[in-house]
Scaffold this motif. Sequence first.
Motif, mmCIF file in Angstrom:
data_model
loop_
_atom_site.group_PDB
_atom_site.id
_atom_site.type_symbol
_atom_site.label_atom_id
_atom_site.label_comp_id
_atom_site.label_asym_id
_atom_site.label_seq_id
_atom_site.Cartn_x
_atom_site.Cartn_y
_atom_site.Cartn_z
ATOM 1 N N GLN A 1 0.812 -1.220 0.000
ATOM 2 C CA GLN A 1 0.000 0.000 0.000
ATOM 3 C C GLN A 1 0.849 1.276 0.000
ATOM 4 N N VAL A 2 1.929 1.233 0.774
ATOM 5 C CA VAL A 2 2.726 2.461 0.914
ATOM 6 C C VAL A 2 4.200 2.192 0.640
ATOM 7 N N SER A 3 4.875 3.251 0.266
ATOM 8 C CA SER A 3 6.331 3.171 0.126
ATOM 9 C C SER A 3 6.894 4.470 0.688
ATOM 10 N N GLY A 4 8.226 4.552 0.762
ATOM 11 C CA GLY A 4 8.780 5.779 1.326
ATOM 12 C C GLY A 4 10.276 5.857 1.160
ATOM 13 N N PHE A 5 10.790 7.011 1.469
ATOM 14 C CA PHE A 5 12.245 7.155 1.464
ATOM 15 C C PHE A 5 12.719 7.604 2.833
ATOM 16 N N ALA A 6 14.009 7.367 3.090
ATOM 17 C CA ALA A 6 14.627 7.811 4.340
ATOM 18 C C ALA A 6 16.026 8.293 4.014
ATOM 19 N N PHE A 7 16.487 9.231 4.808
ATOM 20 C CA PHE A 7 17.879 9.653 4.660
ATOM 21 C C PHE A 7 18.450 9.997 6.031
ATOM 22 N N GLY A 8 19.759 9.891 6.152
ATOM 23 C CA GLY A 8 20.443 10.260 7.392
ATOM 24 C C GLY A 8 21.735 10.975 7.042
ATOM 25 N N LEU A 9 21.807 12.263 7.419
ATOM 26 C CA LEU A 9 22.971 13.075 7.048
ATOM 27 C C LEU A 9 23.692 13.565 8.300
ATOM 28 N N GLY A 10 24.991 13.813 8.169
ATOM 29 C CA GLY A 10 25.781 14.297 9.299
ATOM 30 C C GLY A 10 25.666 15.809 9.446
ATOM 31 N N VAL A 11 25.243 16.245 10.640
ATOM 32 C CA VAL A 11 25.061 17.684 10.882
ATOM 33 C C VAL A 11 26.417 18.403 10.935
ATOM 34 N N GLU A 12 27.399 17.796 11.637
ATOM 35 C CA GLU A 12 28.735 18.399 11.691
ATOM 36 C C GLU A 12 29.282 18.579 10.277
ATOM 37 N N ARG A 13 28.999 17.577 9.455
ATOM 38 C CA ARG A 13 29.549 17.585 8.105
ATOM 39 C C ARG A 13 29.012 18.746 7.268
ATOM 40 N N VAL A 14 27.699 18.934 7.281
ATOM 41 C CA VAL A 14 27.148 20.022 6.462
ATOM 42 C C VAL A 14 27.575 21.382 7.018
ATOM 43 N N CYS A 15 27.575 21.488 8.344
ATOM 44 C CA CYS A 15 27.961 22.750 8.983
ATOM 45 C C CYS A 15 29.427 23.061 8.670
ATOM 46 N N ALA A 16 30.297 22.044 8.792
ATOM 47 C CA ALA A 16 31.724 22.249 8.535
ATOM 48 C C ALA A 16 31.954 22.653 7.084
ATOM 49 N N ARG A 17 31.216 22.021 6.172
ATOM 50 C CA ARG A 17 31.387 22.357 4.762
ATOM 51 C C ARG A 17 31.020 23.809 4.497
ATOM 52 N N ARG A 18 29.888 24.200 5.044
ATOM 53 C CA ARG A 18 29.432 25.554 4.729
ATOM 54 C C ARG A 18 30.374 26.605 5.296
ATOM 55 N N HIS A 19 30.929 26.337 6.471
ATOM 56 C CA HIS A 19 31.771 27.356 7.111
ATOM 57 C C HIS A 19 33.258 27.086 6.936
ATOM 58 N N GLN A 20 33.590 26.123 6.071
ATOM 59 C CA GLN A 20 34.997 25.787 5.815
ATOM 60 C C GLN A 20 35.773 25.435 7.091
ATOM 61 N N VAL A 21 35.107 24.689 7.956
ATOM 62 C CA VAL A 21 35.796 24.167 9.140
ATOM 63 C C VAL A 21 36.439 22.846 8.730
ATOM 64 N N THR A 22 37.746 22.720 8.930
ATOM 65 C CA THR A 22 38.430 21.532 8.414
ATOM 66 C C THR A 22 38.596 20.434 9.463
ATOM 67 N N ASP A 23 38.271 20.718 10.713
ATOM 68 C CA ASP A 23 38.432 19.719 11.764
ATOM 69 C C ASP A 23 37.204 19.783 12.680
ATOM 70 N N ILE A 24 36.383 18.717 12.664
ATOM 71 C CA ILE A 24 35.121 18.803 13.420
ATOM 72 C C ILE A 24 35.343 18.825 14.931
ATOM 73 N N ARG A 25 36.564 18.466 15.370
ATOM 74 C CA ARG A 25 36.821 18.546 16.808
ATOM 75 C C ARG A 25 36.733 19.980 17.320
ATOM 76 N N GLU A 26 36.903 20.948 16.420
ATOM 77 C CA GLU A 26 36.766 22.361 16.811
ATOM 78 C C GLU A 26 35.407 22.635 17.458
ATOM 79 N N PHE A 27 34.388 21.902 16.993
ATOM 80 C CA PHE A 27 33.035 22.142 17.515
ATOM 81 C C PHE A 27 32.928 21.800 18.995
ATOM 82 N N TYR A 28 33.867 20.994 19.493
ATOM 83 C CA TYR A 28 33.744 20.497 20.869
ATOM 84 C C TYR A 28 34.850 20.994 21.789
ATOM 85 N N ARG A 29 35.700 21.891 21.298
ATOM 86 C CA ARG A 29 36.800 22.376 22.138
ATOM 87 C C ARG A 29 36.387 23.516 23.058
#
Length: 357
Positions: A320-348
């Motif tokens: 009866q039904v079908s669907g899609f799912a996705f799972g993306l990394g939040v650190e990854r998209v944020c780092a890309r947009r702001h040119q952060v090269t090391d995600i550990r920066e987010f936690y220092r």
Amino acid sequence: MSLDAFIADLDALVADATSKFAAAADAAALEAARVEFLGAKSGKLKDAQKGLGAVGKDDKPAAGKKFNEVKQAIEAAFAAAQDRSTSGEGVAATGPAFDPSQPGTRHRLGHLHPLTQTIEELKDIMGRLGFTVAHGPEIEDERHNFEALNIPKAHPARDPLENFYLAVAGKVHGASVQGSGLNANPEPRTPNPELLLRSQTSTVQIRVMEAQQPPVRIISLGRVYRPDDADATHYPMFHQIEGLLIDKHVTMADLKSTLRLFAGSYFGGEVHIRFRPSFFPFTEPSVEVDMQWNDRWIEMGGAGMVDPNVLRAVGYDPEQVSGFAFGLGVERVCARRHQVTDIREFYRNDVRFLEQF
Ligand code: PHE
């Protein structure tokens, strides 16, 4: 003593007194300077007066006149210094002066952490596409983290070395959905449930589908945990954004256009989406999602069409039904947009880093 010498001495005395009065840092210093120059017994002015007797008789009237001028000048300089001191200009008798012309002390205002800002923005973007936010617990049971997601017992993803299992005595209690009003599964369905820190937000797919009938259109954002060593692109705790859409006739094209709209809104401009064939037990077909931005392909996470076994596990009918799912990394998209090269920066917690967002 010649008149010239007498006058020169007095001029030097005025200059000396004036500069000492002006330099007096507080009331005590000013009083000391007053005694030095104007003191009745042994002040320097008193001394200078003695010189008056030593000038020649003819010069006396001129010398006396000069002496009176000098006396007045020194007294005036003292009065001016005293005014300054009591009016608070310069350095006052009590405490530091208040100078209204100085810039004030700036208050430091805090702001949201860059990841929190990103999460809010992603909710906003997906909200405009009709996705509502669902929450799930970070401590999960095996049913929601594995079983219902079509990850059977012997699957390597369940290895203790790949997960943070919790040593908890007794049964699972109230592994219910927090915050969304959903109370999906108060009684654990696995016979011998083990608890772990969830390794993916796909757990929330199951919780939502257990609690409601299709159509479903949700996102869920939160922390996930994996025993990875921390490096520039890994951290034992990170954030995912999970998306789930279930309805009649949902196709891969819907998934692709949703992700393209999402990426276009978040990164701005024209963003291309690339799917690479992959495998996840809970989607079929499964893909890795790359997004092209500024001429680079960025790996965002996984996606696919919800596996019929998953739909069956929550009581949906895959016919009866079908669907899609996705799972993306939040650190990854944020780092890309702001040119952060090391995600550990987010936690220092270095404010010099955090202040930039
Ligand atoms: N849960 C997967 C992961 O953590 C990502 C994913 C989500 C893949 C939904 C497909 C569908 O890697």
